[in-house]
Design a protein around this motif. Sequence first.
Motif, PDB file in Angstrom:
ATOM      1  N   LEU A  45       0.824  -1.206   0.000  1.00  0.00           N
ATOM      2  CA  LEU A  45       0.000   0.000   0.000  1.00  0.00           C
ATOM      3  C   LEU A  45       0.857   1.254   0.000  1.00  0.00           C
ATOM      4  CD1 LEU A  45      -2.736  -0.742   2.694  1.00  0.00           C
ATOM      5  CD2 LEU A  45      -3.148  -0.243   0.289  1.00  0.00           C
ATOM      6  N   SER A 124      -3.430  -4.046  -1.370  1.00  0.00           N
ATOM      7  CA  SER A 124      -2.640  -3.270  -2.308  1.00  0.00           C
ATOM      8  C   SER A 124      -3.410  -1.987  -2.586  1.00  0.00           C
ATOM      9  CB  SER A 124      -2.383  -4.055  -3.600  1.00  0.00           C
ATOM     10  OG  SER A 124      -3.548  -4.115  -4.400  1.00  0.00           O
ATOM     11  N   ASP A 125      -2.841  -1.109  -3.392  1.00  0.00           N
ATOM     12  CA  ASP A 125      -3.532   0.141  -3.711  1.00  0.00           C
ATOM     13  C   ASP A 125      -4.758  -0.088  -4.577  1.00  0.00           C
ATOM     14  OD1 ASP A 125      -1.948   1.942  -2.259  1.00  0.00           O
ATOM     15  OD2 ASP A 125      -0.413   1.911  -3.818  1.00  0.00           O
TER      16      ASP A 125
END
Length: 176
Positions: A45, A124-125
């Motif tokens: 992230l 994750s993003d």
Amino acid sequence: MTKRKWVVLAVSSLLLGCGPKEEAAQQSSPVSVNTETPPRYAVNLKADVAGYYVPATDVQHQNWRLKHIAFKDDVALRHWMMTNDRTAQIAPVLLVFEDMEEGTQNPSGNRRTLTLVPAGFGLSDKKVSIQAISAGLGHVTFDGRWVTEGRALQGDLKIGTQSFENITLNTKTGSR
């Protein structure tokens, strides 16, 4: 294949998409921690996603309603990844359910809650994948994605054999 191998296989495959390659019921909240399989965690992230994500519509399985999914800050995520301390007090990701059955409120009016510490998660993003196991609810999974610049989540929640597709969870503001 044994149940344990199926769980390990399922958790491993869910976490693959979140890797770096693309960039219990009492008055005080009981905690359900999976002890059947080794935990799997992956974090990639860049955005700050800390906060409480509340369902836009009711998501209820039997008498348990999803209250929120909580994400702690980057420091808590890093600590979790670097230590073997797997307590709810420091867990960076939590699924919290409240008991909607009549008569389950305590004298102050609060409902009983069930807090699940994930057996695995991938963040994750772009994607979010969370897996937990509860004695009362069974396997609980959330597979989704961040929307509106990380201030909301959208995805599929599965509790036991019941699926809730394309649910939206918004960042909590104010009290509820």
